[in-house]
Design an enzyme around this catalytic site. Structure first.
Site, PDB file in Angstrom:
ATOM      1  N   GLU A  46     -14.284  41.320  -2.869  1.00 57.27           N
ATOM      2  CA  GLU A  46     -13.810  42.394  -3.748  1.00 57.27           C
ATOM      3  C   GLU A  46     -14.666  42.588  -4.994  1.00 57.27           C
ATOM      4  OE1 GLU A  46     -11.728  40.184  -2.365  1.00 57.27           O
ATOM      5  OE2 GLU A  46     -10.332  41.372  -1.152  1.00 57.27           O
ATOM      6  N   HIS A  77       0.370  37.724  -2.853  1.00 55.90           N
ATOM      7  CA  HIS A  77       0.193  39.037  -2.236  1.00 55.90           C
ATOM      8  C   HIS A  77       1.227  40.054  -2.720  1.00 55.90           C
ATOM      9  CE1 HIS A  77      -2.392  36.729   0.324  1.00 55.90           C
ATOM     10  NE2 HIS A  77      -2.667  37.739   1.123  1.00 55.90           N
TER      11      HIS A  77
END
Lengths: 364, 324
Positions: free
Chosen positions: B60, B129
């Site tokens: 990322e 998450h």
């Protein structure tokens, strides 16, 4: 190991980089301009340092003295679609691409006439009109951006590159490694230039990095061609960087180069231990024997391109330009209070409908 | 009017913008050949090919930063984060670079980038998450935050985000991806910074964003049917820029306000709204501004407990009953 210069197709004699095509074609005028550009950086940094110590500017000041051949050599190879981005030791790069001493000095003084209107400071100079994308404060943080600039070049099908500079300390940042993977994977025309001055702030290379052969060699693991460059020889910087630029232009492939260099001063002017973690005789040795400006001057004198008088004239002019840039900065106004909230959002600055819709700033 | 899912609505927005502007590029993990981890980008790679829909490695910081760099020169990347929770490994790029380059360059550069993906808890995937970083992002001048609650809004706001010349971070919701709603075939764009009154009412203003809007609408139905309380539901749609006037207008009408969000309470979006209301509607209020946020702990895994950690309709009902 596969340092690129060893490839026979480049026809470069590693014992004499002056004979490389890119250097043989240099006119005497251009050689003198390169000398002038390096001297200008030196005098700019010296002048900035003097005024920093006099309390005229805030923040940090990371001087580039001793490393001038890298920015100047690399910038001299840039064409219309070649871009440059670097870290916080960025004054040399800014001046190399053609930014004026006045706008740079005014930025250090925090004035509205500064290249970033006094909003960026020492570490954050930008000139997109000169393909110069900063000036970035976080170690290694610019490395994905460099990949992105190269991504644009490739996306648009242009013959270009992005030279992304960093210090030797940045090679241990994850963002750099992620960038290498992306550059290799996507065939990006990016050139990562490690300006290795031996110290990541106050920590020597030996105490901060494990490596085989050299720092650039890590690129081998990403199947990216790499090379080592002796940074005190402007001819070598240009000759080897040109190979990387050509690879970017013609193959759209990345390169990692490690350029050995030395900073004459501390990590920043505020580096209180600059003479503790580096022995004084080491600093003196580099200043005496590895100063790229003196070496280039000597070379041009040997070649009969300049005389001592020419050098003195260039130096005098650079000093005068630096002093004048301080005068300009000091005569300039600071930004207005209202300027604090300008240049935050494009849409707001441009008075577009998007910029006028909803509240963007939350003070009373 | 066609009824489609929230997921399809976003996909249509991406597809139409890919057609409209050759500089738009979809990028992210599994967005191309895999058709998207949550199938938002399904079919786009097949239609648009490798150049316009790009699979990235799980990296990322690298690919988000690369997108930001490309946007500085004029590519308009729409980057998918498989989860907004993964933004934290790209935080330096998203906060230090995208948000500040315009400022630090004195306005010479702008980053027309969209970063989008789901930002929600409630799916039993544990704390790593389940983050909802809209308050962090909205705390950062230079960034815009959009949190659509319905298919119609998701499409119109996504198109506005892609056309915007500043970084726009769009927070979707996996729980909503399968929800359906009417979305016209005709082109439309919803400006960022305009709230939407999803239900008109006169007794209390429920102010929410994202899935909390749906929770409030359900609560409002219960309150109307079972308790005769008429709730107005204000959907912020974007957090920054913020449509303050719609909030103020609503509270001046109802004289009561309850902020509902799936964000955590401390410095959450509701705190900002409550501050606004006390400042601008002090004399209009019949009682203190109420807040419901996620229970203040990392997202718990245990499925029945996680349901209780996030705002749910009955909780809103009880809170409203206590307030009016």
């Amino acid at each position: 190991m596969k340092p690129s210069v060893a490839d026979p197709e480049h026809h470069i004699d590693p014992t004499d980089f002056a004979q490389a095509e890119i250097n043989k074609s240099l006119s005497p005028e251009t050689k003198i301009r390169l000398l002038r550009d390096m001297i200008r950086i030196r005098r700019f940094e010296e002048t900035a340092g003097k005024h920093y110590n006099a309390g005229k500017m805030g923040g940090f000041l990371h001087r580039y003295d001793g490393q001038e051949s890298i920015a100047v050599g690399c910038a001299s190879l840039m064409g219309a679609h070649d871009h440059m981005i670097t870290a916080y030791r960025n004054h040399g790069h800014a001046l190399s691409v053609g930014m004026s001493m006045e706008e740079c000095m005014a930025e250090l003084f925090g004035r509205a006439t500064g290249c970033s209107k006094g909003k960026g400071g020492s570490m954050h100079f930008f000139a997109p009109d000169k393909n110069y994308w900063g000036g970035h404060g976080i170690v290694g943080g610019q490395s994905p951006l460099g990949a992105g600039l190269a991504y644009y070049v490739k996306y648009k099908g242009l013959k270009g590159s992005c030279m992304c500079f960093m210090g030797d300390g940045a090679v241990n940042q994850g963002a750099y490694h992620e960038s290498l993977n992306l550059a290799g994977l996507f065939d990006l025309p990016v050139i990562y230039v490690i300006e290795n001055n031996g110290y990541s702030m106050g920590t020597s290379q030996a105490r901060s990095s494990v490596y085989k052969n050299c720092l650039a060699y890590r690129a081998d693991g990403y199947d990216i061609v790499w090379d080592l460059i002796n940074g005190w020889d402007l001819y070598e910087v240009r000759a080897k960087m040109q190979i990387a630029v050509k690879r970017a232009h013609e193959e759209s492939r990345p390169t990692v180069v490690e350029i050995n260099t030395y900073r004459h001063y501390g990590h920043s002017v505020a580096d209180s231990k600059a003479k503790v973690y580096r022995a004084e005789d080491e600093i003196e040795r580099f200043k005496q024997h590895h100063d790229p400006i003196q070496l280039w001057r000597n070379r041009l004198m040997e070649e009969g391109v300049i005389t001592e008088a020419v050098y003195q004239e260039l130096d005098k002019a650079a000093k005068a330009e630096a002093v004048a840039s301080v005068d300009f900065a000091e005569a300039s106004a600071y930004p207005e209070f209202e300027d604090i909230t300008k240049d935050v959002y494009f849409e707001v600055d441009e008075f577009t409908e998007a910029g006028r819709t909803g509240r963007h700033f939350f003070n009373d | 009017m066609p009824v489609i899912t929230y997921r399809e609505a976003i996909r249509h927005a991406l597809d139409e913008e890919l057609a409209r502007d050759e500089n738009v590029v979809i990028m992210g993990e599994e967005v191309a050949q895999y058709d998207g981890a949550y199938k938002v980008t399904q079919g786009l790679w097949k239609k648009w090919g490798d150049k316009r829909v790009v699979d990235t490695p799980i990296s990322e910081a690298g690919f988000i930063g690369m997108g930001i760099g490309a946007s500085m020169l004029g590519v308009r990347p729409v980057m998918e984060l498989m989860f907004w929770s993964f933004a934290y490994v790209a935080w330096d790029q998203m906060i230090n670079n995208a948000a500040t380059i315009r400022y630090m360059s004195g306005g010479k550069i702008n980053c027309p980038i969209v970063i989008r993906g789901p930002a929600n808890g409630g799916t039993n995937v544990g704390a790593t998450h389940s983050h909802t970083p809209e308050n962090f992002i909205a705390n950062t001048p230079g960034l815009k935050v959009v949190c659509p609650a319905t298919p119609y809004d998701a499409k119109g706001l996504m198109k506005a985000a892609i056309r915007d010349n500043d970084p726009v971070y769009v927070m979707e919701n996996t729980v909503l991806y399968g929800e359906t709603g009417e979305v016209p075939d005709e082109e439309y764009v919803i400006p960022i910074g305009v709230a939407d009154v999803k239900r008109e009412g006169s007794d209390i203003s429920l102010i929410a964003h994202g899935r909390a809007v749906i929770t409030c609408l359900k609560a409002a139905e219960i309150l109307a049917e079972e308790h005769g309380i008429d709730c107005e539901v204000v959907d912020l749609r974007s957090i920054r820029p913020l449509d303050e006037e719609t909030i103020i207008e609503s509270v001046r009408k109802t004289n009561r306000a309850l902020c509902v969000e799936e964000n955590k309470p401390f410095c959450g979006v509701g705190a900002q709204i409550a501050s606004l209301i006390q400042d601008r509607c002090f004399d209009d209020l019949d009682g203190p501004v109420g807040r419901i946020s996620a229970v203040d702990a990392p997202a718990i895994y245990s499925p029945p407990l996680e349901k209780l950690q996030l705002p749910y309709p009955e909780q809103v009902v009880q809170k409203v009953l206590a307030m009016v």
